[in-house]
Scaffold this active site. Structure first.
Site, short mmCIF file in Angstrom:
data_model
loop_
_atom_site.label_atom_id
_atom_site.label_comp_id
_atom_site.label_asym_id
_atom_site.label_seq_id
_atom_site.Cartn_x
_atom_site.Cartn_y
_atom_site.Cartn_z
N ASP A 423 0.84 -1.17 -0.16
CA ASP A 423 0.15 -0.10 0.20
C ASP A 423 1.05 1.07 -0.04
OD1 ASP A 423 -2.21 1.73 0.13
OD2 ASP A 423 -3.25 0.61 1.47
N GLU A 616 -10.65 6.99 3.52
CA GLU A 616 -9.85 6.09 4.51
C GLU A 616 -9.29 7.42 5.56
OE1 GLU A 616 -6.10 4.85 3.07
OE2 GLU A 616 -6.37 5.94 1.37
#
Ligand code: BGC
Length: 725
Positions: A423, A616
């Site tokens: 990520d 997020e």
């Protein structure tokens, strides 16, 4: 501003300190059928007729049908490849193209068929003819429907592994390391790509080329692709972006409902059609690596990424996720589209305690496997080429450095032959020195590194030092590079032209694509309450329309749209609820006010309320109760004596208690995207509500987490609930 510092900012903001998000003038962070063994998704979307005159030749694509049937006409044809189609009200069949099964189009104003899935035995026709006097319907026609021809056997194939091995034999150490890098575009020049042979680039939140248009993106991608082909070994380049609900980064693209809404459709055929549209729009913009689908199981609605997941069950995530993978990566004939899908975030991202983003996943190994691993098995079976590791941890160990899960389980047990990507900067967020984090990630099984805030020479230096120190092995480096290059080979990139197909660029945001999205919106809506049969509304209604999202397509689209967190306001090319209402009943019959007080002369009140955009981190919330301001809109309408309809635009179930007494009908619209007309189609009964809850709906915050299969289960509305009329 780096991701780390951005999260610090968010934390501070949440702690009540004044802070202006994105105020530094930096690009905002954009963290951003079925080609089954025996069949395939229909081919790409065709240019089928959408008007009532029908008769248009549809070329290409996943069977559509669709559209609103005309008054007397037979519906449009279902394209080849389709084996299912949803009919319009009383539709007589459209003309079948060769290959697929004819779908029924709509007559009498009914809805034409929905997207067909790839043919089970589809042989794929190439043209389909819409009905002679057909209603709007022809929709997307079908084309090549034969599926699965290349979708069997090991992935990657031995031929691609051989090709990668040949190249490995020619690569210098630095060329190998550079192949493992995915660098953010702002710091990645074409000259660097040529000089180092960088493997991949990507766009973070809001990071778009100076002209944010399909052409602007395609031009940028061409620059990188050509630069890679000018490098010593000419290994093709991959360009990544999130695109979790269509090519949301690009202005003018078709934005679909977020996955939570697609989960509510339960319509695998439609999902195949959506995947094909996304693949075509994405490739048209030069993005050939999408960080999608999210196959998380969202167990706790407090998690700000709940809407990115298809729902709360493994079944749903597995079924929908694998169809999405197939539709993104393969055409109806099973040949590669040239686009790389990415299942994320491995493993357990949706199961963290308290729904905290990047937190620690609850449960023992049995639970971890049963709940969270299942969709990855399905994605691997669907031949997904890449998987992203999760920021989250399990039993205190960050997934990025969990060798057992990444290497032994994913690559070993599940037989995943593609590559694992980290990520965003994740290997530098482990509480370790950068070089050590990188080494631990590589050793655990990460193959490609999504990197921000580091220069290429620095990264190459880290790898070289790690190898010299014996912290990493040459074999592990070679394995990572082999996987990346073999996947590029599987995508067909070595044979590709090295330039974006501009016919796809021209399709971005097309009417045919928007029609697929409109259908997705129709099918995603879940009718939760309909007292006194307030719905469907009469087209003679005078509508008091209110609420913060009635005229706000930014709210409709939610996070991961244009920018990382998304934003209230307007999205290019989108249709708002107000516009959709005006089209149905006429502008003069819509009395619009944000607070819902323009009720004079109205016969019904419609309040469009819910959440405002987030992504997020920022979206994590411990209070999902509808706000007092929103409740007041409904109350104002009710107190004016109107029957009231609530349309909830939100990324997850909310606590509805405060508005229950004022709302006669409640429709959950999730985050529907650009096509607001899909909502009025349902409200006015032009399409039948079929959506089913992909989440158990909590009565109160205290009930969260509440999930299907819990020992004690008393939701407000159960998983699978949804009224119709
Ligand atoms: C997110 C990923 C995303 C990446 C790139 C990360 O912060 O967790 O889902 O793909 O950013 O935008």
């Amino acid at each position: 501003m780096s991701k780390q510092s951005r999260f610090l900012v968010l934390t501070l903001a949440l702690a009540g300190l004044a802070c202006q998000e994105g105020s530094k003038g930096e690009p905002e962070r954009w963290d951003s059928s079925s080609p089954a063994d025996n069949g395939g998704t229909g081919g790409p979307i065709g240019s089928g007729g959408t008007t009532a005159s029908g008769g248009t030749t549809a070329s290409g694509g996943i069977a559509g049908g669709g559209g609103t049937g005309g008054p007397t006409g037979s519906g449009g044809a279902i394209g080849s490849g389709g084996t299912t189609s949803r009919d319009g009200a009383t539709g007589s069949g459209g003309v079948a193209s060769s290959g697929g099964v004819a779908g029924s189009g709509g007559t009498g104003g009914g809805r034409g068929g929905s997207a067909g899935t790839g043919g089970i035995v589809a042989t794929g026709g190439t043209t389909s003819t819409a009905g002679a006097t057909g209603g709007s319907g022809g929709g997307v026609g079908g084309a090549t429907g034969t599926g699965g021809s290349t979708s069997s056997g090991p992935y990657p194939s031995q031929a691609c592994i051989d090709r990668a091995n040949t190249l490995l034999g020619q690569m210098t150490a630095d060329e190998k390391y550079a192949q493992m890098l995915q660098m953010e575009r702002a710091a990645l020049t074409t000259a660097l790509v040529t000089q180092y042979g960088v493997g991949s680039g990507f766009s973070q939140g809001g990071s778009a080329p100076s002209t944010n248009s399909p052409t602007g993106w395609a031009d940028m991608a061409d620059g990188y692709r050509q630069a890679a082909l000018a490098s010593r070994l000419k290994i093709p380049f991959l360009y990544g972006a999130d695109e979790v609900h269509g090519v949301g980064t690009v202005k003018g693209a078709t934005v679909f409902p977020h996955n939570i809404g697609l989960g509510a459709t339960r319509d695998t055929a439609l999902l195949g059609a959506i995947a094909t549209v996304i693949a075509r729009e994405s490739l048209g913009c030069g993005v050939d690596f999408v960080f999608s689908p999210v196959v998380a199981i969202a167990l706790d609605e407090r998690w700000g990424r709940t809407y990115e997941a298809f729902g709360e069950t493994s079944d749903l995530a597995s079924t929908m996720g694998s169809i999405m993978v197939k539709g993104l990566q393969f055409t109806s004939t099973g040949t590669p589209t040239g686009l790389l899908a990415n299942a994320k975030h491995y493993l357990g991202d949706g199961g963290t305690a308290g729904g905290v983003n990047g937190g620690d996943t609850s449960g023992d190994e049995t639970a971890l496997r049963a709940i969270h691993l299942t969709p990855y098995r399905a994605a691997v079976a669907a031949r997904v080429g890449s998987i992203m590791a999760s920021y989250s941890s399990w039993q205190g160990t960050k997934m990025h450095i969990n060798k057992t899960m990444l290497t032994d389980v994913l690559k070993g047990e599940l037989g995943f032959g593609g590559f694992v990507i980290s990520d965003f900067n994740a290997c530098f967020q482990l509480g370790l020195a950068n070089q050590d984090g990188l080494g631990q990630c590589l050793n655990a099984g990460v193959d490609m590194f999504m990197t921000y805030d580091q220069t290429i020479p620095t990264m190459l230096g880290y790898f070289a030092a790690l190898l010299k120190a014996g912290t990493i092995t040459q074999a592990r480096v070679d394995d990572a590079v082999r996987r990346i290059v073999a996947v590029k080979c599987e995508l067909g990139l070595f044979e590709a032209s090295g330039t974006v197909d501009r016919t796809l660029t021209a399709e971005v945001g097309s009417a045919a694509h928007r029609q697929v999205a409109r259908q997705a919106v129709q099918e995603s809506l879940v009718v939760l309450k309909n007292d006194g049969a307030v719905l469907p509304l009469a087209k003679t209604a005078v509508v008091a329309l209110g609420g913060k999202s009635a005229e706000n397509t930014g709210n409709q689209c939610g996070g991961w749209t244009i920018s990382w967190q998304g934003a209230s306001g307007n999205v290019v090319g989108a249709t708002s609820l107000q516009q959709a209402f005006q089209t149905v009943v006429g502008a003069s019959q819509v009395k619009y006010s944000v607070d819902g007080t323009s009720t004079s002369g109205a016969s019904v009140g419609v309040a469009v309320i819910g959440e405002t955009p987030y992504a997020e981190g920022k979206g994590d919330s411990t209070d999902l109760t509808v706000s007092a301001t929103d409740v007041n809109v409904v109350k104002a309408m009710k107190q004016a004596g109107l029957p009231t309809v609530v349309v909830l635009i939100a990324g997850r179930p909310m606590i509805l208690d405060p508005l229950m007494t004022y709302a006669d009908a409640i429709v959950m619209a999730w985050l529907p995207g650009t096509e607001g007309t899909g909502i009025t189609d349902i409200l006015f009964g032009d399409a039948k509500p079929t959506g089913k809850l992909p989440h158990s709906w909590p009565r109160s915050m205290a009930q969260i987490p509440i999930n299907y299969g819990d020992a004690t289960y008393d939701p407000l509305y159960p998983y699978g609930y949804g009224l119709t009329y």
